[in-house]
Scaffold this active site. Structure first.
Site, PDB file in Angstrom:
ATOM      1  N   ALA A  66       0.928  -1.437   0.175  1.00 21.25           N
ATOM      2  CA  ALA A  66      -0.097   0.197  -0.055  1.00 21.25           C
ATOM      3  C   ALA A  66       0.701   1.248  -0.347  1.00 21.25           C
ATOM      4  O   ALA A  66       1.913   0.661   0.419  1.00 21.25           O
ATOM      5  CB  ALA A  66      -0.935   0.395   1.152  1.00 21.25           C
ATOM      6  N   GLY A 112       0.479  -5.030   0.974  1.00 20.10           N
ATOM      7  CA  GLY A 112      -0.384  -4.809  -0.479  1.00 20.10           C
ATOM      8  C   GLY A 112      -0.710  -5.477  -0.948  1.00 20.10           C
ATOM      9  O   GLY A 112      -1.609  -6.106  -1.550  1.00 20.10           O
ATOM     10  N   GLU A 115      -0.542  -8.595  -0.783  1.00 22.64           N
ATOM     11  CA  GLU A 115      -2.574  -9.084   0.162  1.00 22.64           C
ATOM     12  C   GLU A 115      -2.998  -9.229  -1.142  1.00 22.64           C
ATOM     13  O   GLU A 115      -4.396 -10.005  -0.839  1.00 22.64           O
ATOM     14  CB  GLU A 115      -2.670  -7.791   0.802  1.00 22.64           C
ATOM     15  CG  GLU A 115      -2.180  -8.061   2.407  1.00 22.64           C
ATOM     16  CD  GLU A 115      -2.478  -7.327   3.405  1.00 22.64           C
ATOM     17  OE1 GLU A 115      -1.804  -6.350   3.111  1.00 22.64           O
ATOM     18  OE2 GLU A 115      -3.488  -7.361   4.311  1.00 22.64           O
ATOM     19  N   GLU A 135       4.712  -5.250   7.420  1.00 25.00           N
ATOM     20  CA  GLU A 135       3.908  -4.333   7.991  1.00 25.00           C
ATOM     21  C   GLU A 135       4.617  -3.914   9.186  1.00 25.00           C
ATOM     22  O   GLU A 135       4.573  -2.812   9.862  1.00 25.00           O
ATOM     23  CB  GLU A 135       1.855  -4.386   8.152  1.00 25.00           C
ATOM     24  CG  GLU A 135       1.928  -3.883   6.745  1.00 25.00           C
ATOM     25  CD  GLU A 135       1.890  -5.610   5.830  1.00 25.00           C
ATOM     26  OE1 GLU A 135       2.781  -6.238   6.373  1.00 25.00           O
ATOM     27  OE2 GLU A 135       0.739  -4.896   5.226  1.00 25.00           O
TER      28      GLU A 135
END
Ligand code: COA
Length: 256
Positions: A66, A112, A115, A135
């Site tokens: 992300a 992300g 993910e 993360e």
């Protein structure tokens, strides 16, 4: 006008979606997530698309996470809403799609990005791909379903190790763990993805749709996803989070 953050093409019943933000290693910002949502819906409704493939531009990154610069100043409530919205418009949308989605992982799949790959139904990666959920090194935790989908794919013990260490693993290790379905040489990614898509396309689209629904029903509970959202949001505004994000943006190691 919106930047062209994604490219699409339909060929031989395969709908290709290419993430095109190479300068930032295809990091997912809000605009990119919205564009991916539109592309997926478009292919879901496209009568000649039978299989969808998601991949990244260039040979360095599928998606390196992300976009860290976008959420660095969030308070917990904003963070919770941000993750909830991303899950709804993209990650859960893909997982629950009635057409199979393959992640063709052409390089880094981190945070992300992993993910996103895990929300797809199948994953094929190039030999040099690197995968991980780093993360915790940023003072946060995965917020796009990673804490739920990773244990479902590789078991709780392996998921604990990957998430708590934040280690980044090779494609071969990911294959060994069951995180991905196939590893191929970089120059074979296109060809191998088409072969995999064709193996799906020879089957009944209706059965594929029903199988996806049935398999998804075996996955983690709604409670788990809610808990992830809460724990993700609670990381925001903490000293650790501020240090983790500042360290990334200043290109140095964090000191927790
Ligand atoms: N969010 C925002 N920007 C990102 C990003 C992310 N997740 N990942 C990479 N970028 C940006 C970098 O800031 C850099 O931008 P700049 O050129 O304007 O400084 C550009 O993409 C290239 O990345 P860089 O770090 O210089 O490449 P590298 O080859 O040295 O390192 C990585 C590659 C993937 C190891 C490194 O970019 C990285 O650690 N990214 C973050 C991974 C991560 O923690 N993801 C989880 C986020 S929740």
């Amino acid at each position: 006008m919106k930047d062209q953050l994604t490219w699409i093409e339909v060929q031989d019943s395969i709908g290709w979606i290419k993430i095109n933000r190479e300068r930032k290693l295809n990091a997912l910002n809000r605009e990119l997530i919205d564009q991916l949502h539109d592309r997926i819906i478009n292919f879901q409704n496209h009568p000649s698309v039978k299989v969808i493939v998601l991949t990244g531009t260039g040979n360095k990154a599928f998606v390196a996470g992300a976009d860290i610069s976008e959420f660095s100043s969030f308070e917990p409530e904003q963070a919770a809403a941000f993750a909830r919205q991303g899950n709804q418009v993209l990650f859960d949308l893909i997982t629950q799609l009635e057409k199979p989605v393959i992640a063709a992982i052409n390089g880094y799949a981190l945070g992300g990005g992993l993910e996103l790959a895990m929300s797809c139904h199948l994953r094929i990666a190039v030999q040099h791909a690197k995968l991980g959920l780093p993360e915790v090194s940023l003072g946060v935790i995965p917020g796009y379903g990673g804490t739920q989908r990773l244990p479902a794919l590789i078991g709780k013990g392996n998921a604990m190790e990957m998430i708590l260490t934040g280690d980044i693993i090779s494609a071969d290790k990911a294959l060994e763990l069951g995180l991905i379905n196939q590893v191929v040489a970089a120059e074979k990614l296109l060809e191998a993805t088409i072969i995999l898509a064709k193996r799906l396309m020879k089957n009944s689209p209706n059965s594929i749709k029903n199988a996806i629904k049935a398999i998804n029903a075996s996955d983690s509970t709604l409670k788990g996803f809610k808990e992830e959202n809460l724990q993700f949001s609670l990381c925001f505004g903490t000293t650790d989070f501020k240090e983790g994000v500042a360290a990334f943006l200043e290109k140095r190691k964090p000191e927790f």
